[in-house]
Design an enzyme around this catalytic site. Sequence first.
Site, PDB file in Angstrom:
ATOM      1  N   ASP A  55       5.620   3.399 -39.419  1.00 56.56           N
ATOM      2  CA  ASP A  55       6.950   3.648 -38.859  1.00 56.56           C
ATOM      3  C   ASP A  55       7.039   5.072 -38.319  1.00 56.56           C
ATOM      4  O   ASP A  55       6.909   6.036 -39.074  1.00 56.56           O
ATOM      5  CB  ASP A  55       7.994   3.429 -39.959  1.00 56.56           C
ATOM      6  CG  ASP A  55       9.375   3.139 -39.403  1.00 56.56           C
ATOM      7  OD1 ASP A  55       9.635   3.509 -38.248  1.00 56.56           O
ATOM      8  OD2 ASP A  55      10.189   2.549 -40.122  1.00 56.56           O
ATOM      9  N   ASP A  56       7.228   5.201 -37.008  1.00 57.22           N
ATOM     10  CA  ASP A  56       7.418   6.507 -36.352  1.00 57.22           C
ATOM     11  C   ASP A  56       6.174   7.397 -36.361  1.00 57.22           C
ATOM     12  O   ASP A  56       6.294   8.634 -36.293  1.00 57.22           O
ATOM     13  CB  ASP A  56       8.573   7.286 -37.006  1.00 57.22           C
ATOM     14  CG  ASP A  56       9.939   6.710 -36.676  1.00 57.22           C
ATOM     15  OD1 ASP A  56      10.007   5.627 -36.082  1.00 57.22           O
ATOM     16  OD2 ASP A  56      10.948   7.351 -37.039  1.00 57.22           O
ATOM     17  N   CYS A  93      12.657   0.879 -33.703  1.00 58.50           N
ATOM     18  CA  CYS A  93      12.238  -0.022 -34.776  1.00 58.50           C
ATOM     19  C   CYS A  93      12.489  -1.504 -34.509  1.00 58.50           C
ATOM     20  O   CYS A  93      11.563  -2.308 -34.421  1.00 58.50           O
ATOM     21  CB  CYS A  93      12.935   0.362 -36.082  1.00 58.50           C
ATOM     22  SG  CYS A  93      12.792   2.105 -36.523  1.00 58.50           S
ATOM     23  N   LYS A 147       9.489  -2.968 -44.662  1.00 56.33           N
ATOM     24  CA  LYS A 147      10.754  -2.843 -43.918  1.00 56.33           C
ATOM     25  C   LYS A 147      10.978  -4.017 -42.963  1.00 56.33           C
ATOM     26  O   LYS A 147      10.156  -4.286 -42.097  1.00 56.33           O
ATOM     27  CB  LYS A 147      10.728  -1.519 -43.148  1.00 56.33           C
ATOM     28  CG  LYS A 147      11.849  -1.316 -42.147  1.00 56.33           C
ATOM     29  CD  LYS A 147      11.717   0.048 -41.507  1.00 56.33           C
ATOM     30  CE  LYS A 147      12.546   0.162 -40.235  1.00 56.33           C
ATOM     31  NZ  LYS A 147      12.472   1.489 -39.631  1.00 56.33           N
ATOM     32  N   HIS A 149      14.351  -4.873 -41.029  1.00 50.96           N
ATOM     33  CA  HIS A 149      15.123  -4.331 -39.904  1.00 50.96           C
ATOM     34  C   HIS A 149      15.311  -5.314 -38.757  1.00 50.96           C
ATOM     35  O   HIS A 149      15.285  -4.937 -37.583  1.00 50.96           O
ATOM     36  CB  HIS A 149      14.491  -3.034 -39.398  1.00 50.96           C
ATOM     37  CG  HIS A 149      15.518  -2.129 -38.747  1.00 50.96           C
ATOM     38  ND1 HIS A 149      15.193  -0.949 -38.119  1.00 50.96           N
ATOM     39  CD2 HIS A 149      16.872  -2.243 -38.631  1.00 50.96           C
ATOM     40  CE1 HIS A 149      16.279  -0.370 -37.650  1.00 50.96           C
ATOM     41  NE2 HIS A 149      17.326  -1.150 -37.953  1.00 50.96           N
ATOM     42  N   HIS A 240       8.743   7.418 -41.361  1.00 55.44           N
ATOM     43  CA  HIS A 240      10.130   7.545 -40.909  1.00 55.44           C
ATOM     44  C   HIS A 240      10.891   8.514 -41.828  1.00 55.44           C
ATOM     45  O   HIS A 240      10.612   8.598 -43.016  1.00 55.44           O
ATOM     46  CB  HIS A 240      10.778   6.156 -40.943  1.00 55.44           C
ATOM     47  CG  HIS A 240      12.075   6.036 -40.204  1.00 55.44           C
ATOM     48  ND1 HIS A 240      13.225   6.679 -40.598  1.00 55.44           N
ATOM     49  CD2 HIS A 240      12.406   5.308 -39.107  1.00 55.44           C
ATOM     50  CE1 HIS A 240      14.206   6.356 -39.773  1.00 55.44           C
ATOM     51  NE2 HIS A 240      13.741   5.540 -38.850  1.00 55.44           N
ATOM     52  N   ASP A 298       5.148   1.505 -34.857  1.00 57.12           N
ATOM     53  CA  ASP A 298       6.201   0.725 -34.200  1.00 57.12           C
ATOM     54  C   ASP A 298       6.777   1.430 -32.980  1.00 57.12           C
ATOM     55  O   ASP A 298       7.396   0.802 -32.129  1.00 57.12           O
ATOM     56  CB  ASP A 298       7.329   0.378 -35.186  1.00 57.12           C
ATOM     57  CG  ASP A 298       8.091   1.607 -35.689  1.00 57.12           C
ATOM     58  OD1 ASP A 298       7.560   2.731 -35.606  1.00 57.12           O
ATOM     59  OD2 ASP A 298       9.219   1.430 -36.195  1.00 57.12           O
ATOM     60  N   ASN A 299       6.605   2.735 -32.884  1.00 55.11           N
ATOM     61  CA  ASN A 299       7.049   3.520 -31.725  1.00 55.11           C
ATOM     62  C   ASN A 299       6.445   4.911 -31.834  1.00 55.11           C
ATOM     63  O   ASN A 299       5.701   5.196 -32.771  1.00 55.11           O
ATOM     64  CB  ASN A 299       8.578   3.595 -31.647  1.00 55.11           C
ATOM     65  CG  ASN A 299       9.276   3.914 -32.958  1.00 55.11           C
ATOM     66  OD1 ASN A 299       9.986   3.074 -33.513  1.00 55.11           O
ATOM     67  ND2 ASN A 299       9.068   5.109 -33.481  1.00 55.11           N
ATOM     68  N   LYS A 316      10.089   9.233 -29.664  1.00 55.65           N
ATOM     69  CA  LYS A 316      10.741   8.019 -30.122  1.00 55.65           C
ATOM     70  C   LYS A 316      12.108   7.901 -29.441  1.00 55.65           C
ATOM     71  O   LYS A 316      12.824   8.891 -29.272  1.00 55.65           O
ATOM     72  CB  LYS A 316      10.935   8.082 -31.639  1.00 55.65           C
ATOM     73  CG  LYS A 316      11.811   6.982 -32.206  1.00 55.65           C
ATOM     74  CD  LYS A 316      12.089   7.177 -33.668  1.00 55.65           C
ATOM     75  CE  LYS A 316      13.022   6.076 -34.184  1.00 55.65           C
ATOM     76  NZ  LYS A 316      13.233   6.152 -35.644  1.00 55.65           N
TER      77      LYS A 316
END
Length: 567
Positions: A55-56, A93, A147, A149, A240, A298-299, A316
């Site tokens: 994540d991130d 996300c 996660k 989301h 994240h 994810d990004n 992001k």
Amino acid sequence: MLAGGLLASFSVLSLLAYGYLAPEPEGVSRAAQLKEGAEGEPPTSKPHLVFILADDQGFRDVGYHGSEIRTPTLDQLAAEGVKLENYYVQPMCTPSRSQFITGKYQIHTGLQHSVIRPTQPNCLPLDNATLPQKLKEAGYSTHMVGKWHLGFYRKECMPTQRGFDSFFGSLLGSGDYYTHYKCDSPRMCGYDLYENDNAAWDHDNGMYSTQMYTQRVQQILASHSPKTPIFLYIAYQAVHSPLQAPGKYYERYRSINNINRRRYAAMLACLDEAIYNVTFALKKYGYYNNSVIIYSSDNGGQPTAGGNNWPLRGSKGSYWEGGIRAVGFVHSPLLKNKGSVCKELIHITDWFPTLITLAEGQIDEDTQLDGYDVWETISEGRRSPRVDILHNIDPIYTKAKNGSWAAGFGIWNTAVQSAIRVNHWKLLTGNPGYSDWVPPQSFSNVGPSRWHNERVSWTAGKTVWLFNITADPYERVDLSSKYPEVVKQLLRRLSQFNKTAVPVRYPPKDPRSNPNFNGGVWGPWFKEEERKKKSNKYKAENKLKQNKTKKKSNRKKGHSVDCLVSG
């Protein structure tokens, strides 16, 4: 439900028996341990599928991209597998997760705008078949850890209702790594850790989520048989924000003065260790030799939260390369071209058809996918079937003040935020988001310093950009004025995509979502009974309106006849 029972039978003591951190024999390095094969039960003919989503994680934030943050496990797995160096995701996300799990662009699920907020009555549309559902049909045991989301306002939106045999993780986009609490606003706070469909209060013991999720993965692998194919979706919370990590991981990064970057580095070091432990467990329990491990962010990274996308532009949340071009690789004994680099165009939607094909599953003929099967591209080095990517069209994002149909040659309103890639060309319109280049030295000070950032002052009214991404991956030379015909071609392609878009799903906040009304837990709040009552009330009101309209219409008709008769 059998899988859930098996998992529940594992005690914390049994988990500690084999430990979170796999033992490192004296004189044997981790790299050597990872190289060792695993003897296990005769494998299924279908490969075990493991998808790990960070994540991130910034584009630069992996050892093999030149980072000062050491990631020995990721480096080794990527070096022995296939590095994806032309790989794209979405800038946030929810969009990336929805496209991974459906194989469809955001414009085809209604999730074009932003992310799903905790208080919104919204989720991944229920009429979309999901990857775990299709893999279950192909005989797979499906498990998600981490996660979600993708919305939870109704029970039907929960992971266990969307194809997963078991779920252990969080429903929201972020939260405290130790307490698993999340505040969306003042007096709107709740617990966010779930086991299947219920709050996992038994696990509220202050354990760091990266380690806790890894333990659950180990537990699943220990309780499952390698004779049955398994799909593991591991969506780590790291890296994240909030920036939190166990103390021991800070030691090696004391030299990083910037506190956010130091915390981020510690989080990534812990994540790298977690990936090591997952891989070790795959070998220990007999899955590895017939497994496919996919790793992806994810990004792009968020510079204000310690992430770095250098030398790419943006961050992001933006449609510059730094927001959408991701760290990614595939590691598997089944790969034909191990130790290679894939520079073919690949997008996160491609995993849906690729994994279903590997699983010998079926994709319905009437399913309109935006993803392609890219296994031969990755494994054998063949050309990618993909020639374009719709990065997105967001019709409700803040419009660019100076955008117009005229600027888009009457083809497209350039006030609208959109981005598309076709072969070597990339076009952006509207407001693409944060546009700085953030070099590593930006993190040399105590706080993020814009003095080191490279900034661009746009000419007034600019709302269209064109880049040759193959020749200029850092988006430094805008070619929109030099090649207007190319701009027109890409605008027409945008327009074609837009004709297939479904309405945006972005409902207003629902006060019933407040965890205070749900035992202090974030969770489904929309009751089916309420929906039926509202539906019945709506139907009754409509019927009443129709009757009134009918009576008025009859009176008008009667008056008209009387006039004719009297005349």
